[in-house]
Design an enzyme around this catalytic site. Sequence first.
Site, short mmCIF file in Angstrom:
data_model
loop_
_atom_site.label_atom_id
_atom_site.label_comp_id
_atom_site.label_asym_id
_atom_site.label_seq_id
_atom_site.Cartn_x
_atom_site.Cartn_y
_atom_site.Cartn_z
CE1 TYR A 19 -2.55 3.45 1.14
CE2 TYR A 19 -1.99 3.26 2.68
CZ TYR A 19 -2.80 3.38 2.25
OH TYR A 19 -3.53 5.11 2.30
C1 UGA Z 1 -3.84 4.09 8.82
C2 UGA Z 1 -5.03 3.76 7.39
O1 UGA Z 1 -5.50 2.79 7.52
C3 UGA Z 1 -4.20 4.00 6.08
O2 UGA Z 1 -4.79 3.92 5.25
C4 UGA Z 1 -3.93 5.49 6.29
O3 UGA Z 1 -2.84 5.73 4.96
C5 UGA Z 1 -2.05 5.78 7.44
O4 UGA Z 1 -3.12 5.12 8.60
C6 UGA Z 1 -1.38 6.52 6.96
O5 UGA Z 1 -1.04 6.81 8.38
O6 UGA Z 1 -0.53 6.75 6.52
P1 UGA Z 1 -2.57 2.17 9.94
O7 UGA Z 1 -1.35 2.64 10.65
O8 UGA Z 1 -2.44 0.58 10.46
O9 UGA Z 1 -3.23 2.60 9.03
O10 UGA Z 1 -4.25 2.51 11.00
P2 UGA Z 1 -5.34 1.59 11.81
O11 UGA Z 1 -5.47 0.60 10.90
O12 UGA Z 1 -5.94 2.17 12.73
O13 UGA Z 1 -3.74 0.38 12.46
C7 UGA Z 1 -2.91 1.68 13.61
C8 UGA Z 1 -2.07 0.17 14.21
O14 UGA Z 1 -3.27 -0.71 15.25
C9 UGA Z 1 -1.42 -0.25 13.79
O15 UGA Z 1 -0.47 -1.30 14.15
C10 UGA Z 1 -2.52 -2.02 13.55
O16 UGA Z 1 -1.86 -3.52 13.52
C11 UGA Z 1 -2.74 -1.85 14.62
N1 UGA Z 1 -4.38 -2.47 15.09
C12 UGA Z 1 -4.99 -2.18 14.33
C13 UGA Z 1 -4.22 -3.77 16.38
O17 UGA Z 1 -3.58 -3.67 17.08
N2 UGA Z 1 -5.95 -4.47 15.90
C14 UGA Z 1 -6.56 -4.23 14.86
O18 UGA Z 1 -7.89 -4.73 14.78
C15 UGA Z 1 -6.46 -3.01 14.40
#
Ligand code: UGA
Length: 320
Positions: A151
């Site tokens: 991504y």
């Molecule tokens: C988010 C968005 O989903 C992306 O589209 C965006 O581009 C990105 O932010 C960005 O800042 O660039 P992410 O940081 O992975 O991506 O956001 P979340 O999906 O909210 O996850 C945050 C953290 O929580 C990650 O470390 C993930 O592994 C963790 N997580 C997520 C869990 O531990 N459990 C879950 O059920 C979901």
Amino acid sequence: MTGKVIVTGAAGFIGSHLCEHLLDKGYRVIGIDSLTDYYSPERKRGHIKQAIGHKGFTLVEEDLNDCDIETLLDETECVFHLAAQAGVRGSWGSEFNHYVSSNIVATQRLLEVLKGHGSIPLVFASSSSVYGDTREIPMREGQSLKPVSPYGATKLSAEHLCELYHINFGLRYVALRYFTVFGPRQRPDMAFSRFITASLGDEPVEVYGEGTQTRDFTYVSDAVAATAQAMLYDGPQRVFNIGGGNRSSILDVLSTIERLIGKKLEIRFDAPAKGDVLDTWADTGRARAELGFEPTVSLETGLEAEIDWYRSHLRVMEGG
Ligand code: UGA
């Protein structure tokens, strides 16, 4: 009416809030969205219900890869390009095709059309995921970029394409690197959505890794204000970090949700997710100086608003 703008990804999480913000400011908004089924199209229709009720809004329900963008550009003051295949962890395997098509091919197609309209600026929704798993934090726009998810690689490609069209055809653009945006309508695959719905439904929450990973969480209205402001920017910079300054670990977020919902969470720890970075933290000095970016919403206030939204919109019943 102020003028006409185009928002791609108008029915998405950030896109729908942006449309409302621009309509409130008096713009006519053409929203383009194909309502993909990455998550419920019905839910997306709910997102744009308010905009659709506004006389200044028109929805073009088409895929950017098929849409005749040229015919929509008359008198357009800015194109906000938020349409994307989002989601870091799902971008592996055969799903990657969707990421290439939506994030790279569709962006290039849009740039091809815009190159003949040099006066229309493009505001491109990029991502903190272009930085990768760097120890150089806070992240600065000029540092090296090594995405660790497919991504992130597609978002970086799209940024590069914007720059190529700028250099070769004089296209004006601004790329905004959003840092984990949250708030009402947050995508259902994102952490807060999953944690809140699990909690309200009395299900266990799943944490990838130890929960010590940190994110610089950005409340959606702060991201939207920066996005609208970027349309007016005419300075020398082209890339900006948009981070809310709410840097927090996932374990801390879970404690805050427990306190706000008033219920202990059952946490299941799973393996770290491939493509996830350990930490994000935005240096927002450039956005503050050049765009007047001033995030105002704290993690707690924003989480309360997201919890309220889930309570009222998904009608998830709290258990005893
Ligand atoms: C988010 C968005 O989903 C992306 O589209 C965006 O581009 C990105 O932010 C960005 O800042 O660039 P992410 O940081 O992975 O991506 O956001 P979340 O999906 O909210 O996850 C945050 C953290 O929580 C990650 O470390 C993930 O592994 C963790 N997580 C997520 C869990 O531990 N459990 C879950 O059920 C979901």
